[in-house]
Design a protein around this motif. Structure first.
Motif, PDB file in Angstrom:
ATOM      1  N   MET A   1       0.915  -1.178   0.111  1.00  0.00           N
ATOM      2  CA  MET A   1       0.001  -0.029   0.190  1.00  0.00           C
ATOM      3  C   MET A   1       0.977   1.189   0.035  1.00  0.00           C
ATOM      4  N   PHE A   2       0.523   2.104  -1.008  1.00  0.00           N
ATOM      5  CA  PHE A   2       1.394   3.236  -0.902  1.00  0.00           C
ATOM      6  C   PHE A   2       0.300   4.547  -0.953  1.00  0.00           C
ATOM      7  N   PHE A   3       0.127   5.256  -0.161  1.00  0.00           N
ATOM      8  CA  PHE A   3      -0.685   6.410   0.210  1.00  0.00           C
ATOM      9  C   PHE A   3      -2.250   5.812  -0.235  1.00  0.00           C
ATOM     10  N   GLY A   4      -2.444   4.918   0.554  1.00  0.00           N
ATOM     11  CA  GLY A   4      -3.858   4.135   0.363  1.00  0.00           C
ATOM     12  C   GLY A   4      -4.091   3.343  -0.738  1.00  0.00           C
ATOM     13  N   HIS A   5      -3.274   3.153  -1.720  1.00  0.00           N
ATOM     14  CA  HIS A   5      -3.643   2.479  -2.844  1.00  0.00           C
ATOM     15  C   HIS A   5      -2.424   1.632  -3.312  1.00  0.00           C
ATOM     16  N   VAL A   6      -2.762   1.133  -4.767  1.00  0.00           N
ATOM     17  CA  VAL A   6      -1.544   0.124  -5.127  1.00  0.00           C
ATOM     18  C   VAL A   6      -0.148   0.958  -5.489  1.00  0.00           C
ATOM     19  N   SER A   7       0.862   0.166  -5.669  1.00  0.00           N
ATOM     20  CA  SER A   7       2.263   0.954  -5.819  1.00  0.00           C
ATOM     21  C   SER A   7       2.133   1.547  -7.432  1.00  0.00           C
ATOM     22  N   ALA A   8       2.928   2.387  -7.734  1.00  0.00           N
ATOM     23  CA  ALA A   8       2.873   3.234  -8.896  1.00  0.00           C
ATOM     24  C   ALA A   8       3.168   2.040 -10.229  1.00  0.00           C
ATOM     25  N   GLN A   9       3.936   1.004  -9.770  1.00  0.00           N
ATOM     26  CA  GLN A   9       4.575   0.039 -10.644  1.00  0.00           C
ATOM     27  C   GLN A   9       3.134  -0.814 -11.075  1.00  0.00           C
ATOM     28  N   ALA A  10       2.290  -1.120 -10.168  1.00  0.00           N
ATOM     29  CA  ALA A  10       1.140  -1.581 -10.468  1.00  0.00           C
ATOM     30  C   ALA A  10       0.050  -0.859 -11.108  1.00  0.00           C
ATOM     31  N   LYS A  11      -0.121   0.449 -10.915  1.00  0.00           N
ATOM     32  CA  LYS A  11      -0.835   1.131 -11.317  1.00  0.00           C
ATOM     33  C   LYS A  11      -0.499   1.722 -12.843  1.00  0.00           C
ATOM     34  N   GLN A  12       0.760   1.608 -13.119  1.00  0.00           N
ATOM     35  CA  GLN A  12       0.931   1.656 -14.363  1.00  0.00           C
ATOM     36  C   GLN A  12       0.581   0.493 -15.430  1.00  0.00           C
ATOM     37  N   LEU A  13       0.820  -0.700 -14.832  1.00  0.00           N
ATOM     38  CA  LEU A  13       0.278  -1.830 -15.618  1.00  0.00           C
ATOM     39  C   LEU A  13      -1.081  -1.869 -15.917  1.00  0.00           C
ATOM     40  N   ILE A  14      -1.793  -1.549 -14.778  1.00  0.00           N
ATOM     41  CA  ILE A  14      -3.403  -1.664 -14.904  1.00  0.00           C
ATOM     42  C   ILE A  14      -3.789  -0.667 -15.905  1.00  0.00           C
ATOM     43  N   ASP A  15      -3.327   0.737 -15.830  1.00  0.00           N
ATOM     44  CA  ASP A  15      -3.857   1.571 -16.825  1.00  0.00           C
ATOM     45  C   ASP A  15      -3.382   1.254 -18.164  1.00  0.00           C
ATOM     46  N   ARG A  16      -2.276   0.657 -18.340  1.00  0.00           N
ATOM     47  CA  ARG A  16      -2.317   0.006 -19.690  1.00  0.00           C
ATOM     48  C   ARG A  16      -3.162  -1.055 -20.157  1.00  0.00           C
ATOM     49  N   CYS A  17      -3.766  -1.539 -19.227  1.00  0.00           N
ATOM     50  CA  CYS A  17      -4.755  -2.605 -19.691  1.00  0.00           C
ATOM     51  C   CYS A  17      -6.197  -2.076 -20.304  1.00  0.00           C
ATOM     52  N   GLN A  18      -6.257  -0.672 -20.383  1.00  0.00           N
ATOM     53  CA  GLN A  18      -7.148  -0.154 -20.919  1.00  0.00           C
ATOM     54  C   GLN A  18      -7.449  -0.706 -22.539  1.00  0.00           C
ATOM     55  N   CYS A  19      -6.302  -1.252 -23.033  1.00  0.00           N
ATOM     56  CA  CYS A  19      -6.598  -1.872 -24.453  1.00  0.00           C
ATOM     57  C   CYS A  19      -7.260  -3.194 -24.307  1.00  0.00           C
TER      58      CYS A  19
END
Ligand SMILES: Cc1cc2nc3c(=O)[nH]c(=O)nc-3n(C[C@H](O)[C@H](O)[C@H](O)COP(=O)(O)O)c2cc1C
Length: 189
Positions: A84-102
């Protein structure tokens, strides 16, 4: 059963790394074919919201995410292990998740189905936080939305509070056993 696991902490050998080790040990014991991706070793840029994926459901940004797309297509179990980083997932995780917009575009815009896999796609969260009482709700919501884009079901989480220093999880045999058991259930058909 192909289990694709993402280690999303920037700290190697820390709490979520240790938890994931034991989750995967449990999954392997049930016969799963396990692949572990250390996200910090991949060069993945944030989503630039270009909507390039709206044409074919493929991300047009050329970086290491392209190596992960084919794995995400065929994974039957997806595990995200994140601090948990500031209440949420790490930046590394979030970048992966956001790229799954495809994958969102593939499902809802292009309407190109995911390839069939032997067992239904399911996703799991493994997370650690330093604070003794903070909740993991934000991560849970993101997991649900992310898994929907991947045509998977968010099936559960293993979360621990009061894990701060890198060795805290490793020093607690009860936690490690819980992680092993969680891994076994993940690998059940
Ligand atoms: C940038 C940063 C932000 C953090 N934010 C939180 C937080 O919001 N709440 C919390 O309980 N712990 C927070 N922590 C503590 C980590 O969640 C905790 O140390 C966790 O066990 C780290 O897991 P790891 O060893 O797998 O990296 C933070 C740590 C860092 C470095």
């Amino acid at each position: 059963m192909y289990v694709l696991a993402f280690a999303a902490s920037p700290r190697r050998g820390g709490n979520t790394d240790t938890l994931l080790d034991h989750v995967l040990e449990g999954a392997r014991a049930e016969g799963a074919d396990v692949e572990r991706i250390v996200l910090a070793q991949y060069r993945i840029a944030p989503c630039i919201e270009c909507n390039g994926c709206w044409k074919e459901g493929l991300c047009v940004v050329q970086d290491d995410f392209q190596l992960l797309y084919p794995k995400l297509e065929v994974a039957e179990r997806i595990i995200l292990a994140t601090p948990m980083f500031f209440g949420h997932v790490s930046a590394q995780a979030k970048q992966l998740i956001d790229r799954c917009q495809c994958f969102y575009a593939r499902k809802y815009i292009v309407r190109r189905p995911m390839p069939p896999v032997p067992h239904p796609r399911k996703g799991y969260l493994v997370a650690a936080a330093g604070h003794p009482r903070i909740k993991f709700d934000c991560m849970g919501l993101t997991m649900r939305v992310w898994m929907d884009a991947l045509d998977a079901t968010y099936d559960g989480a293993l979360t621990f509070n009061s894990l701060e220093d890198a060795g805290d999880a490793a020093a607690n045999p009860d936690i490690l056993e819980q992680a092993r058991r969680f891994g076994k259930t993940i690998a059940l058909p």
